[in-house]
Design a protein around this motif. Structure first.
Motif, short mmCIF file in Angstrom:
data_model
loop_
_atom_site.label_atom_id
_atom_site.label_comp_id
_atom_site.label_asym_id
_atom_site.label_seq_id
_atom_site.Cartn_x
_atom_site.Cartn_y
_atom_site.Cartn_z
N SER A 8 0.83 -1.20 0.00
CA SER A 8 0.00 0.00 0.00
C SER A 8 0.87 1.26 0.00
CB SER A 8 -0.92 0.00 1.22
OG SER A 8 -0.16 0.25 2.39
N PRO A 9 0.32 2.39 -0.40
CA PRO A 9 1.07 3.64 -0.39
C PRO A 9 1.60 4.01 1.00
CG PRO A 9 -0.88 3.90 -1.74
CD PRO A 9 -0.99 2.56 -1.05
N CYS A 10 0.89 3.59 2.06
CA CYS A 10 1.30 3.92 3.42
C CYS A 10 2.24 2.89 4.03
CB CYS A 10 0.08 4.13 4.32
SG CYS A 10 -0.83 2.61 4.66
N ASP A 47 -9.32 -6.53 -2.12
CA ASP A 47 -8.51 -6.72 -3.33
C ASP A 47 -7.16 -6.02 -3.22
OD1 ASP A 47 -10.48 -8.17 -4.72
OD2 ASP A 47 -11.44 -6.33 -5.43
N GLY A 48 -6.92 -5.36 -2.09
CA GLY A 48 -5.67 -4.63 -1.90
C GLY A 48 -5.89 -3.13 -1.96
N CYS A 49 -5.04 -2.39 -1.30
CA CYS A 49 -5.19 -0.94 -1.21
C CYS A 49 -5.05 -0.23 -2.55
CB CYS A 49 -4.18 -0.38 -0.22
SG CYS A 49 -4.53 -0.87 1.49
N ARG A 53 -11.19 -0.44 -5.85
CA ARG A 53 -12.03 -0.29 -4.66
C ARG A 53 -11.23 0.21 -3.47
NH1 ARG A 53 -14.56 -4.90 -1.15
NH2 ARG A 53 -12.86 -6.00 -2.11
N GLY A 54 -9.95 -0.14 -3.41
CA GLY A 54 -9.11 0.26 -2.28
C GLY A 54 -9.39 -0.58 -1.06
N SER A 55 -8.88 -0.18 0.07
CA SER A 55 -9.05 -0.91 1.32
C SER A 55 -10.52 -1.02 1.70
CB SER A 55 -8.30 -0.22 2.45
OG SER A 55 -8.62 -0.82 3.69
N ILE A 56 -10.92 -2.20 2.12
CA ILE A 56 -12.32 -2.39 2.52
C ILE A 56 -12.65 -1.61 3.78
CG2 ILE A 56 -12.49 -4.64 1.42
CD1 ILE A 56 -12.30 -5.90 4.24
N PHE A 57 -11.65 -1.15 4.51
CA PHE A 57 -11.90 -0.44 5.76
C PHE A 57 -12.20 1.04 5.53
CE2 PHE A 57 -9.28 -4.07 6.98
CZ PHE A 57 -10.17 -4.68 7.85
N LEU A 58 -12.01 1.53 4.31
CA LEU A 58 -12.23 2.95 4.04
C LEU A 58 -13.59 3.23 3.42
CD1 LEU A 58 -8.69 3.86 2.74
CD2 LEU A 58 -9.68 4.40 4.96
N GLY A 59 -14.34 2.19 3.12
CA GLY A 59 -15.66 2.40 2.54
C GLY A 59 -15.57 3.14 1.22
N THR A 60 -16.42 4.10 1.01
CA THR A 60 -16.46 4.83 -0.25
C THR A 60 -15.68 6.14 -0.20
OG1 THR A 60 -18.53 5.90 0.41
CG2 THR A 60 -18.72 3.87 -0.87
N THR A 61 -15.06 6.43 0.94
CA THR A 61 -14.39 7.73 1.08
C THR A 61 -13.05 7.78 0.38
OG1 THR A 61 -13.32 7.08 3.15
CG2 THR A 61 -15.48 8.16 3.32
N CYS A 63 -8.81 6.77 0.16
CA CYS A 63 -7.71 6.91 1.09
C CYS A 63 -6.92 8.19 0.82
CB CYS A 63 -6.78 5.71 0.96
SG CYS A 63 -5.30 5.82 1.98
N PRO A 64 -6.90 9.12 1.76
CA PRO A 64 -6.15 10.37 1.57
C PRO A 64 -4.64 10.13 1.35
CG PRO A 64 -7.61 10.54 3.46
CD PRO A 64 -7.63 9.11 3.03
N THR A 65 -4.08 9.10 1.98
CA THR A 65 -2.65 8.82 1.79
C THR A 65 -2.42 8.34 0.35
OG1 THR A 65 -2.36 8.29 4.12
CG2 THR A 65 -0.70 7.46 2.61
N LYS A 66 -3.28 7.47 -0.14
CA LYS A 66 -3.15 6.99 -1.53
C LYS A 66 -3.27 8.16 -2.50
CE LYS A 66 -5.34 3.85 -4.84
NZ LYS A 66 -6.44 2.94 -5.09
N THR A 67 -4.22 9.03 -2.26
CA THR A 67 -4.41 10.21 -3.11
C THR A 67 -3.16 11.08 -3.10
OG1 THR A 67 -6.80 10.17 -2.71
CG2 THR A 67 -5.86 12.24 -3.51
N CYS A 68 -2.59 11.29 -1.93
CA CYS A 68 -1.39 12.12 -1.79
C CYS A 68 -0.21 11.51 -2.55
CB CYS A 68 -1.05 12.28 -0.31
SG CYS A 68 0.44 13.26 0.00
#
Length: 150
Positions: A8-10, A47-49, A53-61, A63-68
């Motif tokens: 993941s980016p983080c 499916d992986g960060c 879809r990204g992390s399942i723990f972030l829902g539909t919002t 990931c700000p770290t991935k975006t950065c």
């Protein structure tokens, strides 16, 4: 397995995560269902960060770290001139459930030794995080309490 794609980016290793689609067990699905207040049959493995879809723990919002990281054209935070930033700051909240406090350590190991070398130890790092004991000044260790009085 594509280590780069599954990091993941983080600095979390999706390939070592218990909810990643290739690793999830019935027991983990039951546990996750209990945490999320849903039926185990409704748990959708991650499916992986870096997936769409990204992390399942972030829902539909998202990931700000991935975006950065993506906006800077980087693979992960360890490549950033501002590393470490507040996005990697450890926090006690839910640390017994999620390995989020390993991000800074993981990213430091990636920066020091490279992605492939870190990937070889990522499973052990996560295991020590959840199963290891802590002694001030010593870090995680396995076995009985080894704090000695001087």
């Amino acid at each position: 397995m594509d280590i780069k794609e599954l990091t993941s980016p983080c600095g979390m290793g999706c390939f070592a995560c218990g909810v990643y689609k290739d690793n999830i067990t019935d027991e983990m699905a039951q546990s996750l269902a209990g945490m999320l207040g849903i039926e185990a049959k409704d748990v959708v493995p991650c499916d992986g960060c870096r997936s769409e879809r990204g992390s399942i723990f972030l829902g539909t919002t998202g990931c700000p770290t991935k975006t950065c990281v993506e906006s800077k054209g980087l693979h992960n935070c360890s490549e950033c001139s501002e590393f470490p930033c507040e996005n990697q700051m450890p926090v006690a909240d839910q640390a017994n459930i999620f390995p989020h406090n390993t991000k800074l350590y993981n990213l430091s190991r990636i920066k020091l030794n490279g992605l492939e070398a870190w990937a070889a130890e990522a499973g052990m790092i996560q295991q020590k995080y959840f199963k290891g004991k802590f002694a001030p000044g010593k870090g995680p260790y396995e076995g009985e309490d080894t704090i000695q009085s001087e």
